[in-house]
Write a protein that holds these residues in place. Structure first.
Motif, PDB file in Angstrom:
ATOM      1  N   GLY A   1       1.028   3.822  -3.073  1.00 35.50           N
ATOM      2  CA  GLY A   1       0.727   5.240  -2.836  1.00 35.50           C
ATOM      3  C   GLY A   1       1.861   6.145  -3.303  1.00 35.50           C
ATOM      4  N   ALA A   2       3.100   5.742  -3.038  1.00 38.32           N
ATOM      5  CA  ALA A   2       4.240   6.535  -3.492  1.00 38.32           C
ATOM      6  C   ALA A   2       4.321   6.563  -5.011  1.00 38.32           C
ATOM      7  CB  ALA A   2       5.536   5.969  -2.913  1.00 38.32           C
ATOM      8  N   ASN A   3       4.017   5.432  -5.638  1.00 39.94           N
ATOM      9  CA  ASN A   3       4.044   5.376  -7.096  1.00 39.94           C
ATOM     10  C   ASN A   3       2.979   6.282  -7.701  1.00 39.94           C
ATOM     11  OD1 ASN A   3       4.617   4.619  -9.694  1.00 39.94           O
ATOM     12  ND2 ASN A   3       3.649   2.633  -9.544  1.00 39.94           N
ATOM     13  N   ILE A   4       1.772   6.240  -7.167  1.00 36.74           N
ATOM     14  CA  ILE A   4       0.692   7.087  -7.677  1.00 36.74           C
ATOM     15  C   ILE A   4       1.010   8.563  -7.456  1.00 36.74           C
ATOM     16  CG2 ILE A   4      -1.719   7.729  -7.291  1.00 36.74           C
ATOM     17  CD1 ILE A   4      -2.252   4.730  -6.753  1.00 36.74           C
ATOM     18  N   LEU A   5       1.504   8.895  -6.272  1.00 36.79           N
ATOM     19  CA  LEU A   5       1.849  10.281  -5.976  1.00 36.79           C
ATOM     20  C   LEU A   5       2.961  10.796  -6.888  1.00 36.79           C
ATOM     21  CD1 LEU A   5       1.147  12.563  -3.983  1.00 36.79           C
ATOM     22  CD2 LEU A   5       3.027  11.741  -2.573  1.00 36.79           C
TER      23      LEU A   5
ATOM     24  N   GLY B   1       0.813  -1.216   0.000  1.00 34.43           N
ATOM     25  CA  GLY B   1       0.000   0.000   0.000  1.00 34.43           C
ATOM     26  C   GLY B   1       0.844   1.264   0.000  1.00 34.43           C
ATOM     27  N   VAL B   2       1.895   1.287   0.801  1.00 35.26           N
ATOM     28  CA  VAL B   2       2.771   2.464   0.853  1.00 35.26           C
ATOM     29  C   VAL B   2       3.505   2.642  -0.471  1.00 35.26           C
ATOM     30  CG1 VAL B   2       4.851   3.376   1.953  1.00 35.26           C
ATOM     31  CG2 VAL B   2       3.023   2.437   3.352  1.00 35.26           C
TER      32      VAL B   2
ATOM     33  N   ASN C   1       5.790  -2.665  -8.140  1.00 34.58           N
ATOM     34  CA  ASN C   1       4.451  -2.787  -7.562  1.00 34.58           C
ATOM     35  C   ASN C   1       3.658  -3.912  -8.219  1.00 34.58           C
ATOM     36  OD1 ASN C   1       4.628  -0.812  -5.593  1.00 34.58           O
ATOM     37  ND2 ASN C   1       4.144   0.796  -7.044  1.00 34.58           N
TER      38      ASN C   1
END
Length: 105
Positions: free
Chosen positions: A23-27, A19-20, A84
């Motif tokens: 989230g970092a990839n999307i951000l 999840g982290v 991911n």
């Protein structure tokens, strides 16, 4: 399923790490890639669909090469996206394996 995940701390840790990382990839994709694509005429759904990540990265790479800028963020996003995908596959296989071996533990 929730109790199954919370009882296995290693599985819970891998899901939190996934999840982290996701989230970092999307951000990073939204902040770096989408901003550059929007500046060069991309339309709104950029960055929202997971199946368009690699074509958007390809467009970002072409724009970055045309501007003679370094491709550092392209490689970071590309490697993180593949990490991911493979990590999610590994977590899914681990969940299935633990569920099939639930009587042993």
């Amino acid at each position: 399923m929730a109790t199954f995940v919370t009882q296995n701390r290693d599985l819970l840790g891998m899901i939190i790490l996934l999840g982290v990382s996701l989230g970092a990839n999307i951000l990073l994709h939204w902040i770096v890639v989408c901003r550059r694509l929007y500046r060069h005429g991309a339309r709104f759904p950029t960055g929202l669909f997971f199946w368009r990540v690699f074509p958007e990265l390809r467009k970002y790479r072409d724009l970055t090469c045309a501007a003679a800028r370094p491709l550092t963020f392209y490689y970071i996003c590309f490697i993180l996206a593949w990490f991911n995908l493979l990590f999610a596959f590994g977590v899914a296989v681990r969940i299935l394996w633990l569920q099939s071996q639930s009587g042993v533990y």
